[in-house]
Write an enzyme that holds these catalytic residues in place. Structure first.
Site, short mmCIF file in Angstrom:
data_model
loop_
_atom_site.label_atom_id
_atom_site.label_comp_id
_atom_site.label_asym_id
_atom_site.label_seq_id
_atom_site.Cartn_x
_atom_site.Cartn_y
_atom_site.Cartn_z
N TYR A 223 0.86 -1.19 0.00
CA TYR A 223 0.00 0.00 0.00
C TYR A 223 0.90 1.25 0.00
O TYR A 223 2.00 1.21 0.55
CB TYR A 223 -0.88 -0.01 1.27
CG TYR A 223 -2.06 0.91 1.20
CD1 TYR A 223 -3.15 0.64 0.37
CD2 TYR A 223 -2.10 2.09 1.95
CE1 TYR A 223 -4.23 1.49 0.30
CE2 TYR A 223 -3.18 2.95 1.88
CZ TYR A 223 -4.24 2.64 1.05
OH TYR A 223 -5.31 3.49 0.98
N ASN B 186 -14.89 3.82 3.81
CA ASN B 186 -15.63 3.62 2.56
C ASN B 186 -16.72 4.67 2.30
O ASN B 186 -16.72 5.29 1.24
CB ASN B 186 -16.16 2.19 2.49
CG ASN B 186 -15.03 1.19 2.45
OD1 ASN B 186 -14.01 1.42 1.80
ND2 ASN B 186 -15.16 0.08 3.15
N VAL C 298 -17.20 0.44 -1.19
CA VAL C 298 -17.29 1.83 -1.63
C VAL C 298 -18.44 2.00 -2.63
O VAL C 298 -19.22 2.95 -2.54
CB VAL C 298 -15.96 2.29 -2.29
CG1 VAL C 298 -16.12 3.67 -2.88
CG2 VAL C 298 -14.84 2.29 -1.28
#
Ligand SMILES: NC(=O)c1ccc[n+]([C@@H]2O[C@H](COP(=O)([O-])OP(=O)(O)OC[C@H]3O[C@@H](n4cnc5c(N)ncnc54)[C@H](OP(=O)(O)O)[C@@H]3O)[C@@H](O)[C@H]2O)c1
Length: 218
Positions: A35, A108, A137
């Site tokens: 990430y 989200n 999402v």
């Protein structure tokens, strides 16, 4: 599981007890090191969750014991029982929403909200198109868009229980739910007889699927 002694809160600190914390895909990616944000080590996993304030230092002005709070930044490490941090590391959240909603509102739904507000001026009746529409999402996009009076075209991947998923997304407020395979074979001409072409496209997949979003924009 590792036991760690918490430091005293001091004058400006806050001690919290974690109540609930989800596992989001990005949490796993962070642990994998794939990430874009990497936490300084040693680190506790988990970036989202709701905690209860247990104790505050004498200089703490806003938060009070009993408040529900969310960590503001990534790398807080929500997969733990308790933490001591600064007041500025936390934002309080209303107890009018459920515990699970509070634990999952930050990543989200907030992302969905920002995407619907930051890139295009969308007024009721405008259309948006997204892929990965059954993602966490995507489901938040559907619900917020419906509340804003926006029309949504929602692309999903075909699957054996497609009708069930389409029904589920429609019950959240999706106007159109269509598989990638259908978009590729028949296009969206029929839908564009009923609603304007999308002013906004949200792509969470990339590749061919991203192309389906891009090629159907206004
Ligand atoms: N603030 C931020 O920047 C932020 C925050 C949260 C999420 N995100 C991004 O938002 C996106 C959705 O995240 P999420 O956590 O909501 O995802 P999620 O719930 O894990 O859902 C993943 C979605 O991607 C679809 N998908 C996976 N591989 C695919 C492929 N090869 N072709 C077509 N569809 C595919 C899945 O469809 P199936 O059901 O068919 O597998 C599912 O709809 C991700 O790109 C994530 O990085 C960004």
């Amino acid at each position: 599981m590792e036991q760690v002694l918490l430091p005293p809160v001091g004058d400006g600190g806050v001690r919290v007890h974690m109540l609930a914390a989800p596992i989001n895909p990005a949490d796993i990616n962070m642990i994998q090191g794939t990430y874009p944000i990497l936490c300084p080590l040693p680190a506790v996993g988990g970036n989202e969750g709701v905690a209860e304030v247990i104790e505050v230092g004498s200089d703490v002005t806003v938060l009070r014991p009993g408040d529900w709070v969310l960590p503001i930044d990534a790398c807080f490490g929500t997969w733990r029982t308790g933490a001591v941090c600064e007041e500025d590391d936390l934002i309080s959240v209303s107890k009018d929403i459920s515990l699970l909603e509070a634990a999952t509102v930050f990543v989200n739904p907030c992302t969905a909200y920002r995407m619907l507000h930051d890139f295009q001026t969308l007024t009721p009746g405008c259309t948006l198109i997204q892929n990965g529409s059954n993602s966490a999402v995507g489901q938040a996009v559907i619900q917020i868009a419906a509340a804003l009076g926006l029309k949504t075209i929602n692309i999903i991947r075909g699957r054996p229980n497609c009708a069930e998923l389409i029904e589920e997304l429609r019950s959240l407020g999706a106007d159109y739910v269509i598989t990638e395979e259908e978009v590729m074979s028949s296009g969206l001409c029929q839908i564009f007889e009923e609603v304007p072409k999308p002013k906004l496209g949200l792509n969470c997949v990339g590749g061919l699927s991203g192309g389906l979003v891009l090629s159907n924009l206004e």
